[in-house]
Write a protein that holds these residues in place. Sequence first.
Motif, PDB file in Angstrom:
ATOM      1  N   PRO A   1      -3.729   7.758   3.122  1.00  0.00           N
ATOM      2  CA  PRO A   1      -4.374   9.062   3.319  1.00  0.00           C
ATOM      3  C   PRO A   1      -4.213   9.969   2.100  1.00  0.00           C
ATOM      4  O   PRO A   1      -3.116  10.098   1.540  1.00  0.00           O
ATOM      5  CB  PRO A   1      -3.623   9.638   4.526  1.00  0.00           C
ATOM      6  CG  PRO A   1      -3.110   8.446   5.258  1.00  0.00           C
ATOM      7  CD  PRO A   1      -2.785   7.442   4.206  1.00  0.00           C
ATOM      8  N   GLY A   2      -5.319  10.568   1.674  1.00  0.00           N
ATOM      9  CA  GLY A   2      -5.283  11.503   0.556  1.00  0.00           C
ATOM     10  C   GLY A   2      -5.301  10.863  -0.815  1.00  0.00           C
ATOM     11  O   GLY A   2      -5.351  11.562  -1.838  1.00  0.00           O
TER      12      GLY A   2
ATOM     13  N   ALA B   1     -10.283   0.350  17.391  1.00  0.00           N
ATOM     14  CA  ALA B   1     -10.692  -1.027  17.104  1.00  0.00           C
ATOM     15  C   ALA B   1      -9.562  -1.902  16.564  1.00  0.00           C
ATOM     16  O   ALA B   1      -9.336  -3.015  17.054  1.00  0.00           O
ATOM     17  CB  ALA B   1     -11.870  -1.030  16.136  1.00  0.00           C
ATOM     18  N   ILE B   2      -8.845  -1.444  15.533  1.00  0.00           N
ATOM     19  CA  ILE B   2      -7.777  -2.280  14.963  1.00  0.00           C
ATOM     20  C   ILE B   2      -6.670  -2.491  15.996  1.00  0.00           C
ATOM     21  O   ILE B   2      -6.148  -3.601  16.153  1.00  0.00           O
ATOM     22  CB  ILE B   2      -7.209  -1.660  13.671  1.00  0.00           C
ATOM     23  CG1 ILE B   2      -8.283  -1.622  12.583  1.00  0.00           C
ATOM     24  CG2 ILE B   2      -5.997  -2.459  13.187  1.00  0.00           C
ATOM     25  CD1 ILE B   2      -7.804  -1.020  11.263  1.00  0.00           C
ATOM     26  N   TYR B   3      -6.321  -1.444  16.717  1.00  0.00           N
ATOM     27  CA  TYR B   3      -5.288  -1.553  17.753  1.00  0.00           C
ATOM     28  C   TYR B   3      -5.689  -2.576  18.809  1.00  0.00           C
ATOM     29  O   TYR B   3      -4.869  -3.414  19.219  1.00  0.00           O
ATOM     30  CB  TYR B   3      -5.061  -0.190  18.398  1.00  0.00           C
ATOM     31  CG  TYR B   3      -4.084  -0.212  19.552  1.00  0.00           C
ATOM     32  CD1 TYR B   3      -2.727  -0.444  19.339  1.00  0.00           C
ATOM     33  CD2 TYR B   3      -4.521   0.000  20.856  1.00  0.00           C
ATOM     34  CE1 TYR B   3      -1.829  -0.468  20.399  1.00  0.00           C
ATOM     35  CE2 TYR B   3      -3.631  -0.019  21.921  1.00  0.00           C
ATOM     36  CZ  TYR B   3      -2.288  -0.259  21.685  1.00  0.00           C
ATOM     37  OH  TYR B   3      -1.408  -0.283  22.741  1.00  0.00           O
ATOM     38  N   GLU B   4      -6.946  -2.553  19.232  1.00  0.00           N
ATOM     39  CA  GLU B   4      -7.411  -3.506  20.237  1.00  0.00           C
ATOM     40  C   GLU B   4      -7.396  -4.931  19.692  1.00  0.00           C
ATOM     41  O   GLU B   4      -7.107  -5.882  20.428  1.00  0.00           O
ATOM     42  CB  GLU B   4      -8.810  -3.118  20.710  1.00  0.00           C
ATOM     43  CG  GLU B   4      -8.815  -1.851  21.562  1.00  0.00           C
ATOM     44  CD  GLU B   4     -10.212  -1.414  21.959  1.00  0.00           C
ATOM     45  OE1 GLU B   4     -11.181  -2.018  21.452  1.00  0.00           O
ATOM     46  OE2 GLU B   4     -10.331  -0.475  22.764  1.00  0.00           O
TER      47      GLU B   4
ATOM     48  N   ALA C   1      -4.715   5.232  11.559  1.00  0.00           N
ATOM     49  CA  ALA C   1      -3.934   6.341  12.118  1.00  0.00           C
ATOM     50  C   ALA C   1      -3.672   6.120  13.608  1.00  0.00           C
ATOM     51  O   ALA C   1      -2.564   6.371  14.104  1.00  0.00           O
ATOM     52  CB  ALA C   1      -4.668   7.659  11.893  1.00  0.00           C
ATOM     53  N   TYR C   2      -4.680   5.632  14.321  1.00  0.00           N
ATOM     54  CA  TYR C   2      -4.516   5.365  15.752  1.00  0.00           C
ATOM     55  C   TYR C   2      -3.532   4.215  15.973  1.00  0.00           C
ATOM     56  O   TYR C   2      -2.674   4.276  16.862  1.00  0.00           O
ATOM     57  CB  TYR C   2      -5.868   5.031  16.379  1.00  0.00           C
ATOM     58  CG  TYR C   2      -5.813   4.887  17.887  1.00  0.00           C
ATOM     59  CD1 TYR C   2      -5.850   6.004  18.714  1.00  0.00           C
ATOM     60  CD2 TYR C   2      -5.712   3.629  18.482  1.00  0.00           C
ATOM     61  CE1 TYR C   2      -5.791   5.878  20.095  1.00  0.00           C
ATOM     62  CE2 TYR C   2      -5.654   3.490  19.860  1.00  0.00           C
ATOM     63  CZ  TYR C   2      -5.695   4.624  20.665  1.00  0.00           C
ATOM     64  OH  TYR C   2      -5.628   4.494  22.031  1.00  0.00           O
TER      65      TYR C   2
END
Length: 428
Positions: free
Chosen positions: A311-312, A415-418, A258-259
């Motif tokens: 999601p969901g 974390a994934i974004y970084e 999501a981030y």
Amino acid sequence: MKIGVIADDLTGANASGVKLVRQGFQASTIVHSATLPANSFYDAVIMDTDSRYIEEGVAKQRVARAMEQLQNWGAAIFTKRIDSTLRGNIGAEIDEMLKGMAEDAISIVMPSFPDSGRAMAGGYLLLDGIPLQETYVSKDPIAPIKKSYVPDLIGDQSHHQVGYVGLSAVMEGQESFLNELSLQLQTGARIIVVDAMTNEQIDEVAEALASSGRTVLCADPGPLTASYARAMSRDYAKKANILVAVGSATSLTGTQLAYLIEKTGSTPVYVNPEPLASYSSSWKQEVERATKAALKQAETDRVLIVTTHKPGQELVDLKAKAVQEGKSSDALAKRITDGLATISRKLLTSERVQFAGCFTSGGDVTASVCALGRANGIALKDEVMPLAAYGTFDGGYFDGLPVVTKGGLIGDKKAIYECVKFIETKAM
């Protein structure tokens, strides 16, 4: 992006290679008659043809063989390392390299090497301020140099028309240089000699060439090649996609995705794990559907997210599916990861999209991507964060491609974004 350099002697090859290393490339020189390294660690190879003092016809044959090897290796950019005092079969070897390139490819000859006292002005090569023909190279026992005017010297050796861009156009900036270059090309020239007195001027010319959209063969003692390779790799990294393949089903993974979506604006391609947990035709159908959708999404999203984590979405009841399929739960779980890995392989090997690197989350997914990509493993190079590693694929379909791997329960929401940002810095 791989760089292929052809040099006419080994010490010159090493000198050019070191300059590429300083730009962040992993470079290796290859001695004459040796084969290219199987090691995927390298993204720059400098091949020595040992052809400086041999007969022109033999030199061209060696250059042709070297070009073929570099093309088979996957080089995207080719350059010619020339002697800083212009000895050798320079014009003939440039001609031979151009034969193996696009029909509209041009060669930029820039003998300037300011750090070694070599500078070009008025078309003349100066060694510590002295015209070339008045220095020690005029007394070379094998191939004495009797001219200092470079366009004539190259023109005597080449079958192509040779043009010239003077120092004034270079000093006035990139637009001025490109305008003068276009004028020279309009006259029919395919090899263009360019003046430069300083490293800054060489950098300006390299940046202009990288932005021009032309296929360029740099012919120089090393500085122009290094600057041009840096500029081209930066532009390549800006345009190329980064694949994010996530198979982890943890809630933390959902938060991290999501981030990533928020920061990149990417629209995820969701892979349905239900039809993948099967040995029926539904597995192939879902792989093909998701691959097609991802290729389409790659046209707009530089960071291409492909994930089974929606999601969901309820988790697949593997026990119930195992009864239906007559297989074990573990076998069906592996079918899901193999499905995601197969989609990743199809994307990374597609001719429609260029990838600067990829990120995988979950040990099972990473292992499947390596296996289905026929990689020997991952050449480890750095740690992005605890339990997140950076390296390049070793062998197989993705040989040399940067990759970051991370466990599904590792890191905070960023974390994934970084990890993706880390790949971007390495690709550039």
